[in-house]
Write a protein that holds these residues in place. Structure first.
Motif, PDB file in Angstrom:
ATOM      1  N   GLY A 273     -33.283  -2.132  41.670  1.00  0.00           N
ATOM      2  CA  GLY A 273     -32.713  -3.474  41.704  1.00  0.00           C
ATOM      3  C   GLY A 273     -33.097  -4.288  40.482  1.00  0.00           C
ATOM      4  O   GLY A 273     -32.263  -5.006  39.907  1.00  0.00           O
ATOM      5  N   GLU A 274     -34.360  -4.189  40.046  1.00  0.00           N
ATOM      6  CA  GLU A 274     -34.792  -4.900  38.846  1.00  0.00           C
ATOM      7  C   GLU A 274     -34.058  -4.359  37.609  1.00  0.00           C
ATOM      8  O   GLU A 274     -33.728  -5.115  36.693  1.00  0.00           O
ATOM      9  CB  GLU A 274     -36.302  -4.738  38.671  1.00  0.00           C
ATOM     10  N   THR A 275     -33.800  -3.056  37.603  1.00  0.00           N
ATOM     11  CA  THR A 275     -33.079  -2.446  36.492  1.00  0.00           C
ATOM     12  C   THR A 275     -31.650  -2.963  36.428  1.00  0.00           C
ATOM     13  O   THR A 275     -31.138  -3.315  35.355  1.00  0.00           O
ATOM     14  CB  THR A 275     -33.092  -0.913  36.648  1.00  0.00           C
ATOM     15  N   ILE A 276     -30.984  -3.044  37.577  1.00  0.00           N
ATOM     16  CA  ILE A 276     -29.626  -3.577  37.623  1.00  0.00           C
ATOM     17  C   ILE A 276     -29.628  -5.051  37.235  1.00  0.00           C
ATOM     18  O   ILE A 276     -28.766  -5.521  36.487  1.00  0.00           O
ATOM     19  CB  ILE A 276     -29.016  -3.375  39.020  1.00  0.00           C
ATOM     20  N   ASP A 277     -30.597  -5.795  37.762  1.00  0.00           N
ATOM     21  CA  ASP A 277     -30.743  -7.214  37.426  1.00  0.00           C
ATOM     22  C   ASP A 277     -30.805  -7.435  35.921  1.00  0.00           C
ATOM     23  O   ASP A 277     -30.259  -8.405  35.394  1.00  0.00           O
ATOM     24  CB  ASP A 277     -32.030  -7.753  38.044  1.00  0.00           C
ATOM     25  N   ALA A 278     -31.491  -6.518  35.240  1.00  0.00           N
ATOM     26  CA  ALA A 278     -31.673  -6.657  33.795  1.00  0.00           C
ATOM     27  C   ALA A 278     -30.427  -6.265  33.015  1.00  0.00           C
ATOM     28  O   ALA A 278     -30.415  -6.341  31.789  1.00  0.00           O
ATOM     29  CB  ALA A 278     -32.855  -5.803  33.330  1.00  0.00           C
ATOM     30  N   GLY A 279     -29.381  -5.856  33.726  1.00  0.00           N
ATOM     31  CA  GLY A 279     -28.144  -5.470  33.055  1.00  0.00           C
ATOM     32  C   GLY A 279     -28.140  -4.059  32.521  1.00  0.00           C
ATOM     33  O   GLY A 279     -27.203  -3.651  31.822  1.00  0.00           O
ATOM     34  N   ILE A 280     -29.200  -3.294  32.825  1.00  0.00           N
ATOM     35  CA  ILE A 280     -29.295  -1.917  32.336  1.00  0.00           C
ATOM     36  C   ILE A 280     -28.221  -1.065  32.999  1.00  0.00           C
ATOM     37  O   ILE A 280     -27.990  -1.141  34.206  1.00  0.00           O
ATOM     38  CB  ILE A 280     -30.689  -1.336  32.641  1.00  0.00           C
ATOM     39  N   GLY A 281     -27.547  -0.229  32.218  1.00  0.00           N
ATOM     40  CA  GLY A 281     -26.566   0.679  32.777  1.00  0.00           C
ATOM     41  C   GLY A 281     -27.228   1.782  33.579  1.00  0.00           C
ATOM     42  O   GLY A 281     -28.378   2.156  33.333  1.00  0.00           O
ATOM     43  N   LEU A 282     -26.503   2.300  34.555  1.00  0.00           N
ATOM     44  CA  LEU A 282     -26.985   3.417  35.362  1.00  0.00           C
ATOM     45  C   LEU A 282     -25.983   4.562  35.282  1.00  0.00           C
ATOM     46  O   LEU A 282     -24.807   4.374  35.577  1.00  0.00           O
ATOM     47  CB  LEU A 282     -27.162   3.003  36.823  1.00  0.00           C
ATOM     48  N   LEU A 283     -26.449   5.720  34.858  1.00  0.00           N
ATOM     49  CA  LEU A 283     -25.654   6.935  34.937  1.00  0.00           C
ATOM     50  C   LEU A 283     -26.129   7.662  36.183  1.00  0.00           C
ATOM     51  O   LEU A 283     -27.268   8.158  36.226  1.00  0.00           O
ATOM     52  CB  LEU A 283     -25.840   7.803  33.692  1.00  0.00           C
ATOM     53  N   LEU A 284     -25.306   7.657  37.218  1.00  0.00           N
ATOM     54  CA  LEU A 284     -25.702   8.175  38.520  1.00  0.00           C
ATOM     55  C   LEU A 284     -25.133   9.566  38.734  1.00  0.00           C
ATOM     56  O   LEU A 284     -23.914   9.758  38.771  1.00  0.00           O
ATOM     57  CB  LEU A 284     -25.235   7.236  39.631  1.00  0.00           C
ATOM     58  N   GLY A 285     -26.027  10.550  38.886  1.00  0.00           N
ATOM     59  CA  GLY A 285     -25.624  11.923  39.138  1.00  0.00           C
ATOM     60  C   GLY A 285     -25.224  12.107  40.586  1.00  0.00           C
ATOM     61  O   GLY A 285     -26.077  12.220  41.465  1.00  0.00           O
ATOM     62  N   ALA A 286     -23.915  12.145  40.840  1.00  0.00           N
ATOM     63  CA  ALA A 286     -23.410  12.173  42.209  1.00  0.00           C
ATOM     64  C   ALA A 286     -22.641  13.440  42.549  1.00  0.00           C
ATOM     65  O   ALA A 286     -22.349  13.682  43.715  1.00  0.00           O
ATOM     66  CB  ALA A 286     -22.510  10.958  42.445  1.00  0.00           C
ATOM     67  N   VAL A 287     -22.292  14.250  41.564  1.00  0.00           N
ATOM     68  CA  VAL A 287     -21.509  15.473  41.783  1.00  0.00           C
ATOM     69  C   VAL A 287     -22.427  16.671  41.583  1.00  0.00           C
ATOM     70  O   VAL A 287     -23.140  16.746  40.578  1.00  0.00           O
ATOM     71  CB  VAL A 287     -20.309  15.528  40.808  1.00  0.00           C
TER      72      VAL A 287
END
Length: 357
Positions: A273-287
C-alpha cells in the motif's frame, strides 16, 4: 509488424488527487492497460523470440533472454559479461572471476551481440518504451565466485568493485540499445531474486556448509542505488522471491517493482500500500510461467483486483499503475505456451483497463 508500432510513447502520469497520500510523483512510461514479460524465453532462436515479444507485447516489448543456448546466455553469465575490467570464466561450481577474458567471456559477448543485431533488424522504426534486463549487484555477488572460490558476497571490497564495474557496464549496455533502437525509451529491469536472502543472511557459502553474514539494509540500498543511478534509463527492480524489501527498493530509486503475485502474503499489504501510495509502478506476475492450462481471463485478473480492493485504491487507478506479467521468466515453458502466456497477459491488462470494477 510495423502496424504494432506507435508513433510516440504514451505517458501514464498519475492524476492529482487520486491517491490517498502521494509522497513522490512518478510518471510511468507505459500506456494504461499494459502487459510485458520478465525476460527469459525458451529455445535458442533470438529472431523467433524477439518476433514473439514484439508481436504479443507491442506496448512494452523487451529484449528476450535465451538461457537454453547454454553458458553465457543465462542470467548470471549474461550480466557478468557486461562487467568492465572484471572478466569471468565458467568453472564446475559456476561463474568465477578470472585473470583475463577467455572463451567463456567471448561466448557471452557473442550471444548478446547477436541478440542486439536481431533487435536492431526487427525493431527498426519502433518508438516507445522498451525494456532490458540485467542481474542486480546483490544477486550477482551471491552467485559469482572470487578467484579463490569464495562467493563475492563474502568480501565487501570485492562487492564494491563489482558494483562499480556493473554500473559502468550497464550504462554502456543501455547506450548500445539506444543506438540500435533510437526511438526507444529504455526501461532498465534489475533482477534481484537473491536480495532477500542476502538481507536475511541465508546465502550459503561456496562449500554449502555455512551461511554468509547478512548484508545490512543501508549497505544493500546504497549498492543498488549506485547501480540504478549510473544510467538515466527508467529503473525498475524485479524480485520473484518471498520477503520483497519494498521500502528499500523505493529508497534505492526503483520507480516500479516486479513481483510474483502468488508469493504475496497479506502481511505485506501495508508495504505494498505504501508503494502504491508513492506512485511506484507494480509489475504483477499473474500468469503461470510454465506449461499449464491457462485459467480464464476473469480468474487470472481476480487476484490483481482483490489486492487492489483490499488496499482501498480507486479501481480506475489499477490499469494505470499496474503492468500484467507472467509470474516469472518463461525459460521453462514450451515455445507455444510462452507465446500464449504473453498473449494472456495482454488480454488481462486490456480487461483491467476496459472493466476496472
Amino acid at each position: 509488424m510495423g502496424g504494432h508500432f506507435r508513433a510516440e510513447a504514451q505517458a501514464g502520469a498519475i492524476p492529482a488527487g487520486r491517491l490517498p497520500v502521494v509522497t513522490e510523483r512518478v510518471s510511468h512510461p507505459w500506456p494504461t492497460g499494459t502487459a510485458t514479460g520478465l525476460g527469459s524465453h525458451p529455445g535458442g532462436d533470438p529472431t523467433e523470440a524477439q518476433r514473439v515479444v514484439l508481436g504479443e507485447l507491442p506496448e512494452l516489448p523487451y529484449l528476450p533472454e535465451l538461457p537454453g543456448r547454454g553458458p553465457g546466455a543465462d542470467m548470471i553469465g549474461r550480466t557478468a559479461g557486461l562487467l568492465v575490467e572484471l572478466p569471468v570464466e565458467l568453472q564446475p561450481s559456476g561463474w568465477r572471476f578470472a585473470d583475463r577474458p577467455g572463451r567463456d567471456a567471448r561466448r557471452t559477448r557473442d550471444h548478446l551481440a547477436r541478440d542486439l543485431d536481431t533487435l536492431e533488424e526487427l525493431a527498426a522504426g519502433y518508438e516507445g518504451p522498451f525494456k532490458i534486463q540485467v542481474a542486480g549487484p546483490w544477486t550477482l555477488a551471491a552467485a559469482v565466485e572470487l578467484r579463490h572460490g569464495d562467493r563475492t558476497l563474502k568480501d565487501p571490497g570485492a562487492v564494491r568493485d563489482l558494483i562499480d564495474s556493473l554500473a559502468e557496464g550497464t550504462a554502456r549496455h543501455v547506450a548500445e540499445v539506444r543506438k540500435r533502437v533510437p526511438g526507444a525509451q529504455v526501461l532498465l529491469q534489475v533482477d534481484e531474486p537473491g536480495l532477500p536472502a542476502a538481507l536475511a543472511g541465508t546465502v550459503p557459502t561456496a562449500s554449502g556448509f555455512a551461511r554468509l553474514p547478512a548484508v545490512e539494509a543501508p549497505v544493500a540500498e546504497d549498492g543498488l542505488r549506485r547501480m540504478l543511478a549510473a544510467t538515466d534509463a527508467w529503473p525498475l527492480v524485479h524480485c520473484c522471491a518471498p520477503r520483497v524489501p519494498y521500502a528499500l527498493l523505493r529508497r534505492a530509486g526503483a520507480k516500479a517493482i516486479a513481483i510474483d503475485l502468488s508469493l504475496v502474503p497479506r502481511r505485506e499489504d501495508d508495504e505494498i500500500g505504501e508503494t502504491i501510495d508513492a506512485g511506484i509502478g507494480l509489475l504483477l506476475g499473474a500468469v503461470p510461467a510454465t506449461d499449464t492450462a491457462l485459467p480464464p481471463l476473469a480468474a487470472t485478473a481476480a487476484p490483481i483486483r482483490a489486492l487492489w480492493r483490499r488496499l482501498g485504491f480507486p479501481a480506475a487507478r489499477l490499469a494505470e499503475q499496474v503492468v500484467v506479467t507472467p509470474a516469472c521468466g518463461l525459460a521453462g515453458a514450451s515455445p507455444g505456451y510462452a507465446r500464449a502466456a504473453l498473449g494472456r497477459c495482454r488480454e488481462v491488462a486490456r480487461m483491467l483497463h476496459e472493466s476496472p470494477d
